[in-house]
Design a protein around this motif. Structure first.
Motif, PDB file in Angstrom:
ATOM      1  N   UNK A 126       2.427  -6.222   1.970  1.00 36.21           N
ATOM      2  CA  UNK A 126       2.818  -4.834   2.087  1.00 36.21           C
ATOM      3  C   UNK A 126       3.475  -4.619   3.436  1.00 36.21           C
ATOM      4  N   UNK A 127       4.471  -3.784   3.480  1.00 38.05           N
ATOM      5  CA  UNK A 127       5.122  -3.463   4.727  1.00 38.05           C
ATOM      6  C   UNK A 127       5.714  -2.066   4.695  1.00 38.05           C
ATOM      7  N   UNK A 128       5.566  -1.365   5.792  1.00 33.41           N
ATOM      8  CA  UNK A 128       6.164  -0.042   5.971  1.00 33.41           C
ATOM      9  C   UNK A 128       7.044  -0.116   7.218  1.00 33.41           C
ATOM     10  N   UNK A 129       8.265   0.362   7.115  1.00 36.86           N
ATOM     11  CA  UNK A 129       9.216   0.271   8.218  1.00 36.86           C
ATOM     12  C   UNK A 129       9.582   1.675   8.685  1.00 36.86           C
ATOM     13  N   UNK A 130       9.552   1.878  10.009  1.00 42.44           N
ATOM     14  CA  UNK A 130      10.042   3.112  10.625  1.00 42.44           C
ATOM     15  C   UNK A 130      11.180   2.742  11.563  1.00 42.44           C
ATOM     16  N   UNK A 131      12.261   3.516  11.487  1.00 43.99           N
ATOM     17  CA  UNK A 131      13.427   3.260  12.326  1.00 43.99           C
ATOM     18  C   UNK A 131      13.783   4.558  13.054  1.00 43.99           C
ATOM     19  N   UNK A 132      13.893   4.454  14.379  1.00 43.02           N
ATOM     20  CA  UNK A 132      14.210   5.597  15.225  1.00 43.02           C
ATOM     21  C   UNK A 132      15.540   5.359  15.929  1.00 43.02           C
TER      22      UNK A 132
ATOM     23  N   UNK B 118       9.665 -13.408   5.493  1.00 41.64           N
ATOM     24  CA  UNK B 118       8.268 -13.206   5.108  1.00 41.64           C
ATOM     25  C   UNK B 118       8.026 -13.350   3.612  1.00 41.64           C
ATOM     26  N   UNK B 119       9.081 -13.693   2.868  1.00 42.54           N
ATOM     27  CA  UNK B 119       8.999 -13.860   1.420  1.00 42.54           C
ATOM     28  C   UNK B 119       8.541 -12.592   0.715  1.00 42.54           C
ATOM     29  N   UNK B 120       8.977 -11.434   1.240  1.00 42.94           N
ATOM     30  CA  UNK B 120       8.686 -10.160   0.582  1.00 42.94           C
ATOM     31  C   UNK B 120       9.399 -10.132  -0.760  1.00 42.94           C
ATOM     32  N   UNK B 121       8.791  -9.500  -1.760  1.00 48.99           N
ATOM     33  CA  UNK B 121       9.492  -9.321  -3.037  1.00 48.99           C
ATOM     34  C   UNK B 121      10.714  -8.419  -2.847  1.00 48.99           C
ATOM     35  N   UNK B 122      11.760  -8.698  -3.574  1.00 52.62           N
ATOM     36  CA  UNK B 122      12.999  -7.929  -3.449  1.00 52.62           C
ATOM     37  C   UNK B 122      12.805  -6.457  -3.806  1.00 52.62           C
TER      38      UNK B 122
END
Length: 129
Positions: free
Chosen positions: A1-7, A32-36
Motif C-alpha cells: 500500500x502506498x499514499x503519495x502527497x505532492x506539494x 517496489x513492484x507496486x501493482x499498476x
C-alpha cells in the motif's frame, strides 16, 4: 500500500500534475513492484506566500511524501528515489535540486483499509521487495 502527497507552488504544479503522477507511479511500479492499478496520489498546489523553502531552490521546488507499509529493502527504496530524480528531471525538466522526497514507513496494523486493519488485509502483491 502506498499514499503519495505532492506539494508545490500552484502555478508550477497544476500544469504538470497528471504527468508527474504518471512518473511517480511508474517509479513505484518499477522499484517496489507496486501493482499498476494501485495509484493513490494527492496534490497540494500552494500559493507562493504559503510555501517557504531555502535559497537555491526555484519555483519548481516540489516535495514528494510517500507513506507505505514497512517491509521494503533499503536497496528498493534507494532505487525508488533514484528513479524519481532521474525520470522527473528527464520528462518534466525539474532539477534534482528542486525535488525533495521523504518515505514514511508504518506497520501494516497502523493502516485501516476497506474496513479492516492493514495487517489482516489480503494483498495481491508483495511488500517485501
Amino acid at each position: 500500500m502506498g499514499q503519495i502527497k505532492v506539494y508545490g507552488i500552484k502555478e508550477h504544479l497544476n500544469p504538470i500534475k497528471g504527468t508527474l503522477s504518471n512518473i511517480i507511479h511508474s517509479c513505484m511500479v518499477d522499484a517496489l513492484e507496486f501493482p499498476a492499478d494501485k495509484k493513490f496520489h494527492r496534490f497540494f498546489p500552494m500559493d507562493t506566500e504559503d510555501f517557504y523553502f531555502a535559497n537555491g531552490r526555484t519555483d519548481a521546488y516540489t516535495i514528494i511524501e510517500i507513506s507505505m507499509f514497512e517491509g521494503r529493502t533499503i536497496e528498493a527504496k534507494k532505487q525508488l528515489i533514484k528513479l524519481l530524480f532521474e525520470r522527473i528531471e528527464s520528462r518534466i525538466n525539474i532539477s534534482p535540486q528542486d525535488i525533495e522526497i521523504t518515505i514514511f514507513e508504518t506497520p501494516k496494523h497502523n493502516w485501516g483499509i476497506r474496513g479492516v486493519p492493514g495487517d489482516v488485509l489480503e494483498l495481491h502483491y508483495k511488500v517485501n521487495v
